[in-house]
Write a protein that holds these residues in place. Structure first.
Motif, PDB file in Angstrom:
ATOM      1  N   TYR A  78       2.831   9.589   0.382  1.00 36.94           N
ATOM      2  CA  TYR A  78       3.251   8.268  -0.111  1.00 36.94           C
ATOM      3  C   TYR A  78       4.593   8.384  -0.822  1.00 36.94           C
ATOM      4  O   TYR A  78       4.864   9.399  -1.491  1.00 36.94           O
ATOM      5  N   GLY A  98       3.354   1.315   5.611  1.00 38.74           N
ATOM      6  CA  GLY A  98       2.322   0.936   4.639  1.00 38.74           C
ATOM      7  C   GLY A  98       2.105   1.968   3.545  1.00 38.74           C
ATOM      8  O   GLY A  98       1.111   1.915   2.824  1.00 38.74           O
ATOM      9  N   LYS A  99       3.036   2.898   3.415  1.00 35.91           N
ATOM     10  CA  LYS A  99       2.843   3.971   2.420  1.00 35.91           C
ATOM     11  C   LYS A  99       4.035   4.101   1.482  1.00 35.91           C
ATOM     12  O   LYS A  99       4.276   5.178   0.909  1.00 35.91           O
ATOM     13  N   ILE A 101       5.764   2.101  -1.843  1.00 33.74           N
ATOM     14  CA  ILE A 101       5.447   1.092  -2.861  1.00 33.74           C
ATOM     15  C   ILE A 101       6.632   0.974  -3.820  1.00 33.74           C
ATOM     16  O   ILE A 101       7.253   1.983  -4.184  1.00 33.74           O
ATOM     17  N   HIS A 138       4.742  -4.040  -4.923  1.00 35.10           N
ATOM     18  CA  HIS A 138       4.669  -4.507  -3.525  1.00 35.10           C
ATOM     19  C   HIS A 138       4.972  -3.379  -2.550  1.00 35.10           C
ATOM     20  O   HIS A 138       5.615  -2.385  -2.909  1.00 35.10           O
ATOM     21  N   TYR A 139       4.519  -3.577  -1.316  1.00 34.30           N
ATOM     22  CA  TYR A 139       4.897  -2.657  -0.243  1.00 34.30           C
ATOM     23  C   TYR A 139       6.362  -2.884   0.104  1.00 34.30           C
ATOM     24  O   TYR A 139       6.906  -3.969  -0.142  1.00 34.30           O
ATOM     25  N   ASP A 141       9.536  -3.023   2.770  1.00 33.62           N
ATOM     26  CA  ASP A 141       9.982  -3.142   4.158  1.00 33.62           C
ATOM     27  C   ASP A 141      11.500  -3.077   4.199  1.00 33.62           C
ATOM     28  O   ASP A 141      12.134  -2.626   3.241  1.00 33.62           O
ATOM     29  N   GLY A 147       8.471  -7.173   0.722  1.00 34.25           N
ATOM     30  CA  GLY A 147       7.220  -6.650   1.294  1.00 34.25           C
ATOM     31  C   GLY A 147       5.995  -7.296   0.654  1.00 34.25           C
ATOM     32  O   GLY A 147       6.075  -7.949  -0.395  1.00 34.25           O
ATOM     33  N   LYS A 148       4.858  -7.083   1.293  1.00 31.18           N
ATOM     34  CA  LYS A 148       3.600  -7.712   0.848  1.00 31.18           C
ATOM     35  C   LYS A 148       3.290  -7.355  -0.613  1.00 31.18           C
ATOM     36  O   LYS A 148       3.336  -6.176  -1.002  1.00 31.18           O
ATOM     37  N   ILE A 150       1.193  -6.505  -3.789  1.00 29.94           N
ATOM     38  CA  ILE A 150      -0.066  -5.806  -4.065  1.00 29.94           C
ATOM     39  C   ILE A 150      -0.662  -6.290  -5.385  1.00 29.94           C
ATOM     40  O   ILE A 150      -1.868  -6.484  -5.515  1.00 29.94           O
ATOM     41  N   ILE A 185      -4.165   2.537  -4.739  1.00 26.18           N
ATOM     42  CA  ILE A 185      -3.661   2.463  -3.357  1.00 26.18           C
ATOM     43  C   ILE A 185      -3.833   3.809  -2.642  1.00 26.18           C
ATOM     44  O   ILE A 185      -4.264   3.845  -1.494  1.00 26.18           O
TER      45      ILE A 185
END
Ligand code: GRF
Length: 188
Positions: A78, A98-99, A101, A138-139, A141, A147-148, A150, A185
């Protein structure tokens, strides 16, 4: 047993907090601190805490595969961004889907995007007269701060707050929640 790398560009108080948190919890390890800034205080913090670190240039980061290769060579699972100011290139994003943050010192989607970092964020919140601010984890991108989400936590903004006092409130939320959220996570 998840292995983590922290990317940071500056002071590194969150990086230190995360390293100290996981020192108590050896099933998760911080194995590498990486920075784009050879003068970043986070490098001294890493040295004092016994964590290997490395610095990369803009050329290395964006034009070569050296950083993802270093991550793979260290079996990193991560990537944790803690005050890291550069957008991640595709070779890293695609190696860690997805790894990755990040933490942002405001309630996204407000006060995010290119150039919105550090005290600029807190000055903007106060100038807008908002009654609350906080943190967003958040994640990551290919865009800044999109990003999404969390996790978010809020703090009040009072009339007497300055950008400095608000930054301190937000830092306290970061120290309290970022290590715990990372923990959840990476052990999911
Ligand atoms: C933090 O406020 C974090 O939210 C943001 O950059 C700042 C880094 O502070 N992404 P520090 O270097 O951890 O002290």
């Amino acid at each position: 047993m998840p292995r983590l790398a922290i990317f940071a560009s500056g002071n590194g108080s969150n990086a230190q907090r995360i390293i100290e948190y996981f020192n108590e919890y050896p099933a998760i390890t911080i194995d590498l601190v990486l920075s784009n800034n050879a003068d970043a205080y986070v490098l001294s913090r890493a040295a004092n805490l016994g964590i290997p670190s490395a610095v990369f240039s803009r050329h290395t980061f964006y034009e070569t595969n050296q950083v993802p290769e270093m991550l793979k060579a260290n079996n990193i699972d991560y990537i944790i961004l803690a005050g890291f100011l550069w957008l991640l290139p595709l070779n890293i994003l695609s190696a860690y889907p997805g790894k990755i943050i990040n933490i942002h010192p405001a309630l996204l989607p407000k006060y995010g995007g290119k150039g919105m970092y550090g005290m600029k964020v807190h000055k903007s919140v106060i100038a807008a007269g908002d009654y609350e601010s906080g943190i967003t984890i958040h994640y990551v991108d290919e865009c800044y701060d999109e990003g999404k989400i969390i996790f978010q936590a809020k703090c009040q903004v009072s009339e007497s707050d300055t950008p400095e006092t608000l930054a301190e409130k937000v830092h306290q939320l970061e120290y309290r929640y970022y290590p715990e959220v990372i923990d959840k996570i990476v052990t999911m």
